[in-house]
Motif scaffolding. Structure first.
Motif, PDB file in Angstrom:
ATOM      1  N   ILE A 162       0.832  -1.192   0.000  1.00 12.35           N
ATOM      2  CA  ILE A 162       0.000   0.000   0.000  1.00 12.35           C
ATOM      3  C   ILE A 162       0.876   1.257   0.000  1.00 12.35           C
ATOM      4  CG2 ILE A 162      -0.229  -0.081   2.517  1.00 12.35           C
ATOM      5  CD1 ILE A 162      -3.032   1.120   2.121  1.00 12.35           C
ATOM      6  N   PRO A 163       0.640   2.199  -0.894  1.00 13.77           N
ATOM      7  CA  PRO A 163       1.455   3.415  -0.958  1.00 13.77           C
ATOM      8  C   PRO A 163       1.285   4.277   0.300  1.00 13.77           C
ATOM      9  CG  PRO A 163       0.228   3.093  -2.994  1.00 13.77           C
ATOM     10  CD  PRO A 163      -0.333   2.124  -1.994  1.00 13.77           C
ATOM     11  N   PRO A 164       2.343   4.872   0.797  1.00 13.36           N
ATOM     12  CA  PRO A 164       2.219   5.755   1.972  1.00 13.36           C
ATOM     13  C   PRO A 164       1.231   6.889   1.770  1.00 13.36           C
ATOM     14  CG  PRO A 164       4.521   5.227   1.551  1.00 13.36           C
ATOM     15  CD  PRO A 164       3.748   4.680   0.395  1.00 13.36           C
ATOM     16  N   ALA A 165       1.116   7.380   0.531  1.00  9.63           N
ATOM     17  CA  ALA A 165       0.179   8.478   0.276  1.00  9.63           C
ATOM     18  C   ALA A 165      -1.256   8.070   0.555  1.00  9.63           C
ATOM     19  CB  ALA A 165       0.321   8.956  -1.168  1.00  9.63           C
ATOM     20  N   VAL A 166      -1.565   6.789   0.348  1.00  8.38           N
ATOM     21  CA  VAL A 166      -2.914   6.305   0.627  1.00  8.38           C
ATOM     22  C   VAL A 166      -3.176   6.334   2.126  1.00  8.38           C
ATOM     23  CG1 VAL A 166      -4.429   4.287   0.517  1.00  8.38           C
ATOM     24  CG2 VAL A 166      -3.030   4.911  -1.460  1.00  8.38           C
ATOM     25  N   LEU A 167      -2.205   5.877   2.912  1.00  4.89           N
ATOM     26  CA  LEU A 167      -2.361   5.919   4.364  1.00  4.89           C
ATOM     27  C   LEU A 167      -2.576   7.352   4.840  1.00  4.89           C
ATOM     28  CD1 LEU A 167       0.458   3.407   5.403  1.00  4.89           C
ATOM     29  CD2 LEU A 167      -1.989   2.956   5.253  1.00  4.89           C
ATOM     30  N   ARG A 168      -1.786   8.269   4.319  1.00  2.34           N
ATOM     31  CA  ARG A 168      -1.936   9.667   4.726  1.00  2.34           C
ATOM     32  C   ARG A 168      -3.305  10.204   4.344  1.00  2.34           C
ATOM     33  NH1 ARG A 168       3.463   9.847   2.768  1.00  2.34           N
ATOM     34  NH2 ARG A 168       2.742  10.801   0.800  1.00  2.34           N
ATOM     35  N   ALA A 169      -3.800   9.820   3.177  1.00  3.47           N
ATOM     36  CA  ALA A 169      -5.100  10.320   2.723  1.00  3.47           C
ATOM     37  C   ALA A 169      -6.217   9.913   3.681  1.00  3.47           C
ATOM     38  CB  ALA A 169      -5.394   9.803   1.322  1.00  3.47           C
ATOM     39  N   PHE A 170      -6.078   8.752   4.300  1.00  3.88           N
ATOM     40  CA  PHE A 170      -7.082   8.285   5.251  1.00  3.88           C
ATOM     41  C   PHE A 170      -6.726   8.657   6.690  1.00  3.88           C
ATOM     42  CE2 PHE A 170      -8.154   5.689   1.592  1.00  3.88           C
ATOM     43  CZ  PHE A 170      -9.532   5.605   1.657  1.00  3.88           C
ATOM     44  N   GLY A 171      -5.717   9.467   6.869  1.00  5.41           N
ATOM     45  CA  GLY A 171      -5.351   9.942   8.197  1.00  5.41           C
ATOM     46  C   GLY A 171      -4.653   8.925   9.054  1.00  5.41           C
ATOM     47  N   VAL A 172      -3.935   7.997   8.422  1.00  7.71           N
ATOM     48  CA  VAL A 172      -3.260   6.927   9.155  1.00  7.71           C
ATOM     49  C   VAL A 172      -1.757   7.166   9.122  1.00  7.71           C
ATOM     50  CG1 VAL A 172      -2.747   4.451   9.193  1.00  7.71           C
ATOM     51  CG2 VAL A 172      -5.068   5.252   8.692  1.00  7.71           C
ATOM     52  N   ALA A 173      -1.133   7.139  10.297  1.00  7.40           N
ATOM     53  CA  ALA A 173       0.312   7.319  10.381  1.00  7.40           C
ATOM     54  C   ALA A 173       1.041   6.019  10.673  1.00  7.40           C
ATOM     55  CB  ALA A 173       0.650   8.347  11.467  1.00  7.40           C
ATOM     56  N   ALA A 174       0.325   5.012  11.161  1.00  6.10           N
ATOM     57  CA  ALA A 174       0.958   3.744  11.530  1.00  6.10           C
ATOM     58  C   ALA A 174       1.357   2.956  10.289  1.00  6.10           C
ATOM     59  CB  ALA A 174      -0.001   2.916  12.381  1.00  6.10           C
ATOM     60  N   PRO A 175       2.392   2.109  10.383  1.00  6.66           N
ATOM     61  CA  PRO A 175       2.770   1.266   9.245  1.00  6.66           C
ATOM     62  C   PRO A 175       1.712   0.202   8.973  1.00  6.66           C
ATOM     63  CG  PRO A 175       4.045   0.677  11.192  1.00  6.66           C
ATOM     64  CD  PRO A 175       3.290   1.921  11.546  1.00  6.66           C
ATOM     65  N   ALA A 176       1.607  -0.205   7.726  1.00  4.94           N
ATOM     66  CA  ALA A 176       0.616  -1.206   7.334  1.00  4.94           C
ATOM     67  C   ALA A 176       1.243  -2.591   7.314  1.00  4.94           C
ATOM     68  CB  ALA A 176       0.048  -0.871   5.956  1.00  4.94           C
ATOM     69  N   ARG A 177       0.411  -3.593   7.557  1.00  2.00           N
ATOM     70  CA  ARG A 177       0.857  -4.983   7.445  1.00  2.00           C
ATOM     71  C   ARG A 177      -0.151  -5.753   6.601  1.00  2.00           C
ATOM     72  NH1 ARG A 177      -2.126  -8.284  10.758  1.00  2.00           N
ATOM     73  NH2 ARG A 177      -3.282  -7.275  12.452  1.00  2.00           N
ATOM     74  N   PRO A 178       0.302  -6.735   5.848  1.00  6.70           N
ATOM     75  CA  PRO A 178      -0.626  -7.485   4.993  1.00  6.70           C
ATOM     76  C   PRO A 178      -1.536  -8.387   5.812  1.00  6.70           C
ATOM     77  CG  PRO A 178       1.574  -8.429   4.886  1.00  6.70           C
ATOM     78  CD  PRO A 178       1.698  -7.170   5.689  1.00  6.70           C
ATOM     79  N   LEU A 179      -2.721  -8.636   5.277  1.00  8.31           N
ATOM     80  CA  LEU A 179      -3.682  -9.527   5.908  1.00  8.31           C
ATOM     81  C   LEU A 179      -3.753 -10.835   5.134  1.00  8.31           C
ATOM     82  CD1 LEU A 179      -6.676  -7.152   6.736  1.00  8.31           C
ATOM     83  CD2 LEU A 179      -5.131  -8.239   8.371  1.00  8.31           C
ATOM     84  N   ASP A 180      -3.926 -11.930   5.856  1.00  7.86           N
ATOM     85  CA  ASP A 180      -4.107 -13.230   5.214  1.00  7.86           C
ATOM     86  C   ASP A 180      -5.519 -13.328   4.650  1.00  7.86           C
ATOM     87  OD1 ASP A 180      -1.556 -13.974   5.976  1.00  7.86           O
ATOM     88  OD2 ASP A 180      -2.245 -14.848   7.870  1.00  7.86           O
ATOM     89  N   GLY A 181      -5.697 -14.282   3.759  1.00 11.75           N
ATOM     90  CA  GLY A 181      -7.016 -14.571   3.235  1.00 11.75           C
ATOM     91  C   GLY A 181      -7.375 -13.705   2.047  1.00 11.75           C
ATOM     92  N   GLY A 182      -8.615 -13.930   1.546  1.00 15.06           N
ATOM     93  CA  GLY A 182      -9.085 -13.185   0.392  1.00 15.06           C
ATOM     94  C   GLY A 182      -8.199 -13.406  -0.814  1.00 15.06           C
ATOM     95  N   GLN A 183      -7.930 -12.351  -1.550  1.00 10.83           N
ATOM     96  CA  GLN A 183      -7.084 -12.427  -2.731  1.00 10.83           C
ATOM     97  C   GLN A 183      -5.657 -11.979  -2.441  1.00 10.83           C
ATOM     98  OE1 GLN A 183      -8.968 -10.580  -6.154  1.00 10.83           O
ATOM     99  NE2 GLN A 183     -10.983 -11.279  -5.533  1.00 10.83           N
TER     100      GLN A 183
END
Length: 264
Positions: A2-23
């Motif tokens: 996930i691009p950092p700009a996307v996190l910022r756009a949603f007001g999120v500063a924490a790092p992202a981690r991938p989720l299992d399942g789905g696609q």
């Protein structure tokens, strides 16, 4: 990633981690779940879910960006809801999934038909129409004879409404909480059809006993329609190159066992 700009756009500063399942394309950060895409479905969910009384289930509502948009650079977000996949080796898990689906369908019964449903042309939408004889498709020769055995079992399942057509992998359980219903895949069908898809999945992929339809009180006609939907999906995805020959043979065997299990 996930691009950092996307996190910022949603007001999120924490790092992202991938989720299992789905696609394998979902990420979580800052109490949100991010996925690529969304489009009209995501916007529709964002509009209607606030008016849905969540009694007996927990939804994962879409959230907007800081500037009020539903997407940023092709990514959308929903609230993260705690929970884990139920142990589908247990019949009680299927009881819980069906119960969560019924609670969800009661809550959304008042919603109007979404206009984007008719515009969908993905393999699942085409397969759904084929399962309801609204569209003719040429089933793969390994699937067609099994599908024909189900035709005599088909009968009306009640009035149509918004239903979640992929409940099997999208109900999460957590101690002390109502089950979460996530990743809503809307169709305009009778609720029994959505339950039939769940039972079809249980019989095909999870070793559920032939007595499951009776246990969860889902009619054979609904399971038959669910099996037709899954078979048509396999056929369409195979034609598109998304299912290999070996996988198709395996799925054809599973479908044949499930059809036999419901006495067809």
């Amino acid at each position: 990633m996930i691009p950092p700009a996307v996190l910022r756009a949603f007001g999120v500063a924490a790092p992202a981690r991938p989720l299992d399942g789905g696609q394998g394309t979902s990420w979580t950060a800052g109490g949100l779940v991010f996925k690529p895409g969304g489009g009209r479905l995501h916007e529709w969910l964002g509009r209607v879910l606030p008016g849905v009384a969540a009694d007996g289930f927990r939804p994962a509502p879409p959230v907007r960006t800081r500037d009020g948009a539903w997407e940023h650079d092709g990514w959308s977000a929903t609230r993260w809801v705690p929970g884990r996949a139920p142990d589908t080796a247990s019949v009680s898990a299927w009881v819980e999934i069906i119960r969560a689906g019924r609670a969800f369908h009661r809550a959304v019964a008042h919603l109007d038909r979404p206009d984007f449903i008719d515009a969908r042309q993905d393999a699942w939408a085409i397969a759904d129409r084929a399962a309801w004889q609204e569209r003719d498709i040429a089933l793969h020769p390994q699937l067609a004879p099994v599908a024909r055995r189900l035709l005599a079992a088909l009968e009306p399942l009640g009035p149509a409404q918004v239903v979640h057509g992929d409940l099997t992998g999208n109900v999460l359980v957590a101690t002390g909480l109502a089950p979460a219903v996530i990743d809503i895949s809307p169709y305009w069908r009778p609720p029994a059809y959505a339950e039939g898809v769940v039972v079809a999945d249980a019989l095909c992929w999870h070793g559920a006993p032939p007595s499951l339809p009776e246990t969860v009180q889902v009619p054979v006609a609904a399971v038959a329609r669910g099996l037709l939907f899954r078979m048509a999906t396999t056929s369409e995805r195979h034609a598109a190159g998304a299912v290999t020959e070996a996988a198709l043979r395996d799925e054809a065997r599973r479908y044949a066992r499930a059809v036999a299990a419901i006495g067809r």
